[in-house]
Design a protein around this motif. Structure first.
Motif, mmCIF file in Angstrom:
data_model
loop_
_atom_site.group_PDB
_atom_site.id
_atom_site.type_symbol
_atom_site.label_atom_id
_atom_site.label_comp_id
_atom_site.label_asym_id
_atom_site.label_seq_id
_atom_site.Cartn_x
_atom_site.Cartn_y
_atom_site.Cartn_z
ATOM 1 N N GLN A 25 0.821 -1.209 0.000
ATOM 2 C CA GLN A 25 0.000 0.000 0.000
ATOM 3 C C GLN A 25 0.855 1.260 0.000
ATOM 4 N N THR A 26 2.011 1.202 0.660
ATOM 5 C CA THR A 26 2.939 2.343 0.649
ATOM 6 C C THR A 26 3.445 2.591 -0.762
ATOM 7 N N ILE A 27 3.812 1.526 -1.459
ATOM 8 C CA ILE A 27 4.287 1.669 -2.842
ATOM 9 C C ILE A 27 3.185 2.263 -3.717
ATOM 10 N N ILE A 28 1.971 1.768 -3.570
ATOM 11 C CA ILE A 28 0.836 2.299 -4.342
ATOM 12 C C ILE A 28 0.662 3.784 -4.068
ATOM 13 N N SER A 29 0.694 4.169 -2.796
ATOM 14 C CA SER A 29 0.505 5.575 -2.427
ATOM 15 C C SER A 29 1.612 6.472 -2.973
ATOM 16 N N ILE A 30 2.840 5.983 -2.963
ATOM 17 C CA ILE A 30 3.953 6.765 -3.515
ATOM 18 C C ILE A 30 3.776 6.913 -5.020
ATOM 19 N N GLU A 31 3.474 5.806 -5.707
ATOM 20 C CA GLU A 31 3.303 5.858 -7.159
ATOM 21 C C GLU A 31 2.196 6.815 -7.569
ATOM 22 N N LYS A 32 1.142 6.886 -6.784
ATOM 23 C CA LYS A 32 0.015 7.772 -7.108
ATOM 24 C C LYS A 32 0.221 9.199 -6.616
ATOM 25 N N GLY A 33 1.351 9.461 -5.954
ATOM 26 C CA GLY A 33 1.649 10.807 -5.487
ATOM 27 C C GLY A 33 0.888 11.223 -4.247
ATOM 28 N N ARG A 34 0.308 10.261 -3.551
ATOM 29 C CA ARG A 34 -0.444 10.573 -2.334
ATOM 30 C C ARG A 34 0.437 10.581 -1.098
ATOM 31 N N TYR A 35 1.645 10.039 -1.233
ATOM 32 C CA TYR A 35 2.560 9.937 -0.092
ATOM 33 C C TYR A 35 3.974 10.188 -0.588
ATOM 34 N N ASN A 36 4.680 11.050 0.121
ATOM 35 C CA ASN A 36 6.087 11.300 -0.190
ATOM 36 C C ASN A 36 6.939 10.500 0.786
ATOM 37 N N PRO A 37 7.854 9.701 0.276
ATOM 38 C CA PRO A 37 8.660 8.862 1.167
ATOM 39 C C PRO A 37 9.647 9.687 1.976
ATOM 40 N N SER A 38 10.091 9.094 3.075
ATOM 41 C CA SER A 38 11.151 9.717 3.864
ATOM 42 C C SER A 38 12.436 9.723 3.036
ATOM 43 N N LEU A 39 13.374 10.529 3.437
ATOM 44 C CA LEU A 39 14.653 10.580 2.727
ATOM 45 C C LEU A 39 15.371 9.225 2.746
ATOM 46 N N PRO A 40 15.443 8.537 3.891
ATOM 47 C CA PRO A 40 16.099 7.221 3.868
ATOM 48 C C PRO A 40 15.413 6.234 2.911
ATOM 49 N N LEU A 41 14.088 6.256 2.838
ATOM 50 C CA LEU A 41 13.370 5.366 1.927
ATOM 51 C C LEU A 41 13.650 5.749 0.474
ATOM 52 N N ALA A 42 13.656 7.036 0.185
ATOM 53 C CA ALA A 42 13.960 7.496 -1.171
ATOM 54 C C ALA A 42 15.378 7.093 -1.573
ATOM 55 N N LEU A 43 16.323 7.203 -0.640
ATOM 56 C CA LEU A 43 17.704 6.809 -0.921
ATOM 57 C C LEU A 43 17.807 5.309 -1.184
#
Length: 67
Positions: free
Chosen positions: A28-46
């Motif tokens: 669900q986190t991946i879905i939310s990021i892909e749809k632009g509803r959630y911005n990941p933390s910097l460590p997750l983005a890295l």
């Protein structure tokens, strides 16, 4: 913030579930990021940058920069 996560994920042959498992997050986190509803933390983005062997600037960008 916009992103190219779905494109990168599909190009590298990962399902949402597989990518979520590699990152230690829920599908669900991946879905939310892909749809632009959630911005990941910097460590997750890295972590994403490491998985796809690309700088995070190639994954995430401000919406006005994509024009």
């Amino acid at each position: 913030m916009d992103n190219k996560l779905k494109e990168l994920r599909e190009t590298h042959g990962y399902s949402q579930h597989q990518l979520a498992k590699k990152l230690g997050v829920s599908r669900q986190t991946i879905i939310s990021i892909e749809k632009g509803r959630y911005n990941p933390s910097l460590p997750l983005a890295l972590q994403m940058g490491q998985i796809f062997a690309t700088p995070i600037e190639n994954i995430f960008f401000l919406e006005d920069e994509s024009d």
